[in-house]
Structure formats: structure tokens, C-alpha cells
Scaffold this motif. Structure first.
Motif, PDB file in Angstrom:
ATOM      1  N   VAL A 367       1.027  44.734 -18.372  1.00 21.22           N
ATOM      2  CA  VAL A 367      -0.005  44.087 -17.558  1.00 21.22           C
ATOM      3  C   VAL A 367      -0.317  45.053 -16.427  1.00 21.22           C
ATOM      4  N   GLU A 368      -1.507  45.687 -16.469  1.00 21.82           N
ATOM      5  CA  GLU A 368      -1.751  46.892 -15.675  1.00 21.82           C
ATOM      6  C   GLU A 368      -3.048  46.874 -14.893  1.00 21.82           C
ATOM      7  N   ALA A 369      -3.730  45.755 -14.792  1.00 16.76           N
ATOM      8  CA  ALA A 369      -5.003  45.741 -14.075  1.00 16.76           C
ATOM      9  C   ALA A 369      -5.073  44.521 -13.181  1.00 16.76           C
ATOM     10  N   ILE A 370      -5.384  44.759 -11.894  1.00 18.75           N
ATOM     11  CA  ILE A 370      -5.558  43.651 -10.959  1.00 18.75           C
ATOM     12  C   ILE A 370      -6.786  43.935 -10.107  1.00 18.75           C
ATOM     13  N   HIS A 371      -7.612  42.912  -9.937  1.00 19.81           N
ATOM     14  CA  HIS A 371      -8.871  43.076  -9.211  1.00 19.81           C
ATOM     15  C   HIS A 371      -9.171  41.784  -8.454  1.00 19.81           C
ATOM     16  N   PRO A 372      -9.142  41.805  -7.110  1.00 18.52           N
ATOM     17  CA  PRO A 372      -9.470  40.598  -6.348  1.00 18.52           C
ATOM     18  C   PRO A 372     -10.942  40.235  -6.530  1.00 18.52           C
ATOM     19  N   LEU A 373     -11.187  38.977  -6.865  1.00 18.14           N
ATOM     20  CA  LEU A 373     -12.557  38.494  -7.017  1.00 18.14           C
ATOM     21  C   LEU A 373     -13.110  37.976  -5.701  1.00 18.14           C
ATOM     22  N   ASP A 374     -12.240  37.337  -4.925  1.00 13.66           N
ATOM     23  CA  ASP A 374     -12.598  36.829  -3.606  1.00 13.66           C
ATOM     24  C   ASP A 374     -11.298  36.554  -2.871  1.00 13.66           C
ATOM     25  N   GLY A 375     -11.347  35.741  -1.831  1.00 11.18           N
ATOM     26  CA  GLY A 375     -10.160  35.506  -1.030  1.00 11.18           C
ATOM     27  C   GLY A 375      -9.114  34.627  -1.659  1.00 11.18           C
ATOM     28  N   SER A 376      -9.379  34.084  -2.842  1.00  5.70           N
ATOM     29  CA  SER A 376      -8.386  33.192  -3.450  1.00  5.70           C
ATOM     30  C   SER A 376      -8.328  33.298  -4.973  1.00  5.70           C
ATOM     31  N   HIS A 377      -8.938  34.329  -5.559  1.00  3.96           N
ATOM     32  CA  HIS A 377      -8.902  34.481  -7.012  1.00  3.96           C
ATOM     33  C   HIS A 377      -8.653  35.932  -7.389  1.00  3.96           C
ATOM     34  N   LEU A 378      -7.736  36.132  -8.330  1.00  2.05           N
ATOM     35  CA  LEU A 378      -7.391  37.459  -8.826  1.00  2.05           C
ATOM     36  C   LEU A 378      -7.722  37.548 -10.311  1.00  2.05           C
ATOM     37  N   LEU A 379      -8.354  38.651 -10.690  1.00  2.00           N
ATOM     38  CA  LEU A 379      -8.571  38.965 -12.094  1.00  2.00           C
ATOM     39  C   LEU A 379      -7.457  39.900 -12.540  1.00  2.00           C
ATOM     40  N   ILE A 380      -6.791  39.562 -13.624  1.00  4.09           N
ATOM     41  CA  ILE A 380      -5.645  40.341 -14.111  1.00  4.09           C
ATOM     42  C   ILE A 380      -5.863  40.637 -15.587  1.00  4.09           C
ATOM     43  N   GLY A 381      -5.640  41.896 -15.968  1.00  4.52           N
ATOM     44  CA  GLY A 381      -5.853  42.289 -17.349  1.00  4.52           C
ATOM     45  C   GLY A 381      -4.662  43.006 -17.932  1.00  4.52           C
ATOM     46  N   CYS A 382      -4.558  42.942 -19.265  1.00  4.30           N
ATOM     47  CA  CYS A 382      -3.465  43.573 -19.991  1.00  4.30           C
ATOM     48  C   CYS A 382      -3.929  44.844 -20.689  1.00  4.30           C
ATOM     49  N   ASP A 383      -3.094  45.863 -20.620  1.00  2.00           N
ATOM     50  CA  ASP A 383      -3.195  46.997 -21.528  1.00  2.00           C
ATOM     51  C   ASP A 383      -2.384  46.609 -22.757  1.00  2.00           C
ATOM     52  N   ASN A 384      -3.050  46.437 -23.898  1.00  2.00           N
ATOM     53  CA  ASN A 384      -2.333  45.927 -25.068  1.00  2.00           C
ATOM     54  C   ASN A 384      -1.520  46.992 -25.799  1.00  2.00           C
ATOM     55  N   ASN A 385      -1.517  48.237 -25.271  1.00  2.00           N
ATOM     56  CA  ASN A 385      -0.737  49.312 -25.911  1.00  2.00           C
ATOM     57  C   ASN A 385      -0.968  49.325 -27.426  1.00  2.00           C
ATOM     58  N   PHE A 386      -2.214  49.287 -27.794  1.00  2.00           N
ATOM     59  CA  PHE A 386      -2.671  49.253 -29.189  1.00  2.00           C
ATOM     60  C   PHE A 386      -1.881  50.241 -30.051  1.00  2.00           C
ATOM     61  N   PRO A 387      -1.245  49.773 -31.157  1.00  2.00           N
ATOM     62  CA  PRO A 387      -1.289  48.430 -31.732  1.00  2.00           C
ATOM     63  C   PRO A 387       0.019  47.647 -31.526  1.00  2.00           C
ATOM     64  N   ASN A 388       0.579  47.673 -30.333  1.00  3.05           N
ATOM     65  CA  ASN A 388       1.827  46.958 -30.089  1.00  3.05           C
ATOM     66  C   ASN A 388       1.613  45.450 -30.111  1.00  3.05           C
ATOM     67  N   LYS A 389       2.719  44.719 -30.149  1.00  6.91           N
ATOM     68  CA  LYS A 389       2.636  43.259 -30.185  1.00  6.91           C
ATOM     69  C   LYS A 389       3.412  42.668 -29.018  1.00  6.91           C
ATOM     70  N   GLY A 390       3.087  41.436 -28.671  1.00  8.13           N
ATOM     71  CA  GLY A 390       3.746  40.736 -27.583  1.00  8.13           C
ATOM     72  C   GLY A 390       3.435  39.252 -27.623  1.00  8.13           C
ATOM     73  N   ARG A 391       2.137  38.910 -27.599  1.00 10.24           N
ATOM     74  CA  ARG A 391       1.745  37.496 -27.647  1.00 10.24           C
ATOM     75  C   ARG A 391       2.155  36.859 -28.959  1.00 10.24           C
ATOM     76  N   ASN A 392       2.150  37.656 -30.014  1.00  7.66           N
ATOM     77  CA  ASN A 392       2.484  37.153 -31.340  1.00  7.66           C
ATOM     78  C   ASN A 392       3.503  38.089 -31.978  1.00  7.66           C
ATOM     79  N   PRO A 393       4.569  37.548 -32.565  1.00  8.41           N
ATOM     80  CA  PRO A 393       5.616  38.420 -33.127  1.00  8.41           C
ATOM     81  C   PRO A 393       5.180  39.206 -34.361  1.00  8.41           C
ATOM     82  N   ASN A 394       4.006  38.867 -34.921  1.00  5.41           N
ATOM     83  CA  ASN A 394       3.588  39.493 -36.173  1.00  5.41           C
ATOM     84  C   ASN A 394       2.277  40.259 -36.085  1.00  5.41           C
ATOM     85  N   LEU A 395       1.565  40.151 -34.946  1.00  7.36           N
ATOM     86  CA  LEU A 395       0.227  40.729 -34.848  1.00  7.36           C
ATOM     87  C   LEU A 395       0.101  41.618 -33.629  1.00  7.36           C
ATOM     88  N   ALA A 396      -0.733  42.648 -33.754  1.00  7.61           N
ATOM     89  CA  ALA A 396      -1.042  43.494 -32.604  1.00  7.61           C
ATOM     90  C   ALA A 396      -1.738  42.661 -31.535  1.00  7.61           C
TER      91      ALA A 396
END
Length: 411
Positions: A367-396
Motif C-alpha cells: 500500500v504505497e499511495a496516499i493523497h489528502p482530498l480535503d481536511g477529513s478524507h484520504l485517498l489511499i491506493g495499492c501497488d499490486n506488485n503485478f502479478p502478486n496476490k493478496g486479496r485473494n489466495p488464488n488470483l493476482a
């Protein structure tokens, strides 16, 4: 630009990175009213989303890895390590890293940043799609990198993952793009179209094993532990570049350095700060400015899926240094257990997906991206390290983006 998408169903996906504060607040209000921290939006870009370009992944062993068949017919849109505002509301510029993790394997991965416009799934609805638009191609036609590039003999000298490993991105007030790299580590200066306009800016006494300007075995910084995070001050005057990991010879392996760089002077100011991770193996994954003095950053472990047990969002104030010489910090979000009272993260997109529901957990390794949207909301993004898996044990992993409501970010 032609975008190819996989046939995976994304009807239940929703994301809009341009969520407005009013909608986010409305989405965060469940039966018990707003909470201090809550998931208010989620975006998922399918892992098999491809853009025009030459074949990629040809330096990897041919075959199927976590459902992905190599080599690829074109360029994958994947692995976002940084997100900044786009050209208009609701649009963002998202930058992948070097591609497949190493210099040798990534020589056919073109370094780009993509304009994306997701339509968030919130408690009040959402279309469930992420639009990928035009891209910026990073290149060195002026010959400023200072070493032989993969595409050295071409006119454009398009940069690849065999040349640099871009991990952090910021846009200056004049539109120029500043990139934090891990192979130097360097701070790189591009114009708004992606043309390198200055030689790489190095940190004296700091270089990685991938830096071509130093002999093998002389590295002071471990592989892949360079400028993972880099913030820009709200007035655009300064960059704050943070080393992801400790220096090799540092007796305190929990120490991370943050360097101040003057945009106008194009040089380090000489001011540095020290930040201490909870454990030596934890990493600074990204940071962004909340105001003139405060930074928000991600500190994470190296787990994924069910083994991802530590990834905190911390706030530091550059004016507040403890008696030990390290920045004081306090945690505002635990990304392993984000309240999801409206069950925005459900239903699962794929059978077997983990860490969904209330609480929701960020399951990607990086999880490598953070961007403040305003004073109370954060946008957070994942680097999925293509084609690694994490959310699902069987899928990239797909590319996931979330918006988290966090009360108390305002100074």
C-alpha cells in the motif's frame, strides 16, 4: 489510447476518486451516525487492464502466474505507487513503479503515469467502473540521465523499468512533475509532458546497488529501499523525500531519513528529519503534506492477504521533534481494520476474497499511495506488485483505491 480490459465482472465495483466531501460525509453516516474513521469509498481497477504499447514481460519466464499469462501483448496498467490531482475535478494522475520488481525483468515495461477517473462505490451508490484515459510517457530525449538507457539509441529515449524505479510523484505549481526513484535513489525533474529536464539529483553518501555510477558491493542503501515517499509543501517550495528503509550501516535499523529539497534552487536545503518505525523491518510507504508543517505517511509491514498485520497512517509535524531527535507521530488510521459500517467493500468481487466487510483490511503487500482530498478524507491506493496476490489466495491482485474519512486531520 486503447484500453483493453479483462472479462472479469466488475459490475459491483465502484469508485470515483473525485468524490466530493458532501457525498463522502453522507456515505459515512450509518445507523449510528458518522464515525471517527470510516471507509466511505472503494475503487477497483481489474488487474488485467492493458494499454497500447509494445509487448511486456518478455524477460520473465513464460507461463501463467496467479492467473496472468506471460509474456503480455502490450503494457499493463498496474502497480500504482503514487497519486496526485489530475487536470480537472474527479481526475487523478496515477504512476506505476518499475514494472516487475527488478531491473533485468522490467526492461520492456515503459515508465508512465495514467490519468484515471473512477466512480466510487459509496453508501449512496456508484457505477462500479474505473476509467483509464491518456498517459504521460517519461523519457530522456535530452540525454540527461547520465548512463546508457535500455532505449538509448532511440530518439525519444523512453524510460523503462530497467532504467529507473519511480515510486513517488508530485506536481509543482508550474505543472512540472517531480519523481522519487529507488535505483539511485534520485529525485528526478520532468516537465509536464514527461521530458526529463535536469540530471538526476542524488543524496550525497546514499546510493543503492542499482545505481550505475558506483561499483558493485559499495551500496549504502538496500535494494528497493529508496525514495518510496515524497511530499510537496502546499506553497510548492519544498519537496520532502523519505527513504523507505534504513541505511545499510546504520546501527539503528528503525531510523528513516526525510530530506528537504528546494524546488526553486533545485538542491537539498541541508535540513533533514529522522522518523522511527515501530519495527526495523517496517517501511515508509508514502507521505503527503497536510499543511505547511504536517505530513501524513504510511508505515507498513511486508505482509499480504491475511499476513498483512501492520499498516498505519501516521501524522508528523516537522516542528515537533522529540528529545531523542526523532519526529513525534501519532496514528490516525489502522489500515488493517478500517470500519466499514455501510459494507461498501461487499460483495466480494472474486470467490475467496479476504478481509472485506466490517472491518475492511488493506490486503495488498504494497500500500504505497496516499493523497489528502480535503481536511477529513484520504485517498489511499495499492501497488499490486503485478502479478502478486493478496486479496485473494488464488488470483493476482486488482488495483484498489479507497477513500477513508478521518476526523481530526485539520490543524
Amino acid at each position: 489510447m486503447r484500453i483493453q480490459r479483462s472479462s472479469r465482472t466488475i459490475a459491483t465495483v465502484a469508485a470515483c476518486l473525485g468524490v466530493v466531501a458532501a457525498a463522502a460525509v453522507d456515505a459515512s453516516a450509518g445507523a449510528d451516525g458518522p464515525s471517527h474513521v470510516a471507509l466511505v469509498g472503494r475503487a477497483v481497477l481489474p488487474v488485467e487492464t492493458y494499454a497500447d504499447g509494445p509487448r511486456s514481460g518478455t524477460f520473465l519466464p513464460p507461463g501463467v502466474v496467479n492467473g496472468i499469462t506471460f509474456p503480455l501483448l502490450s503494457q499493463p496498467v498496474q502497480g500504482f505507487s503514487s497519486i496526485v490531482d489530475g487536470r480537472q475535478p474527479g481526475e487523478y494522475l496515477a504512476m506505476p513503479d518499475n514494472g516487475y520488481g527488478t531491473k533485468p525483468s522490467s526492461k520492456d515495461f515503459l515508465i508512465r503515469a495514467y490519468y484515471i477517473r473512477p466512480d466510487f462505490k459509496t453508501a449512496s451508490g456508484g457505477s462500479g467502473t474505473v476509467e483509464v484515459g491518456e498517459h504521460i510517457s517519461f523519457r530522456d530525449p535530452l540525454g540527461l540521465m547520465g548512463f546508457t538507457l535500455v532505449n538509448d539509441s532511440t530518439a525519444d529515449r523512453l524510460l523503462t523499468g530497467g532504467d529507473i524505479d519511480p515510486e513517488s510523484l508530485q506536481r509543482a505549481h508550474n505543472g512540472d512533475l517531480w519523481v522519487g526513484d529507488e535505483f539511485g535513489p534520485w529525485i528526478l525533474h520532468f516537465d509536464s509532458t514527461g521530458v526529463l529536464i535536469d540530471p538526476p539529483f542524488a543524496i550525497p553518501g546514499v546510493h543503492s546497488p542499482n545505481n550505475p555510477n558506483f561499483p558493485a558491493g559499495s551500496a549504502t542503501q538496500p535494494n528497493s529501499r529508496g525514495f518510496e515517499g515524497m511530499a510537496i509543501s502546499p506553497n510548492g517550495d519544498y519537496l520532502y523525500a523519505a527513504l523507505e528503509g534504513a541505511q545499510i550501516g546504520d546501527p539503528d535499523q528503525s531510523r528513516r531519513y526525510v530530506y528537504e529539497f528546494s524546488v526553486a534552487d533545485k538542491s537539498l536545503t541541508g535540513r533533514t528529519w529522522q522518523y522511527r518505525t515501530i519495527q526495523p523491518g517496517y517501511l515508509i510507504a508514502d507521505l503527503a503534506a497536510l499543511d505547511a508543517h504536517r505530513l501524513v505517511l504510511i508505515q507498513r509491514d511486508t505482509g499480504s492477504g491475511l499476513t498483512a498485520v501492520f499498516r498505519d497512517v501516521d501524522v508528523v509535524d516537522l516542528r515537533q521533534v522529540g528529545a531523542d531527535g526523532f519526529l513525534d507521530s501519532h496514528t490516525v488510521v489502522d489500515l488493517t481494520a478500517i470500519p466499514d459500517p455501510d459494507l461498501i467493500s461487499l460483495p466480494a468481487l472474486h470467490p475467496g476474497d479476504v478481509r472485506l466487510g466490517d472491518p475492511y483490511g488493506v490486503a495488498c503487500e504494497s500500500v504505497e499511495a496516499i493523497h489528502p482530498l480535503d481536511g477529513s478524507h484520504l485517498l489511499i491506493g495499492c501497488d499490486n506488485n503485478f502479478p502478486n496476490k493478496g486479496r485473494n489466495p488464488n488470483l493476482a491482485d486488482d488495483n484498489e483505491f479507497i477513500v477513508v474519512k478521518v476526523e481530526g486531520l485539520k490543524s
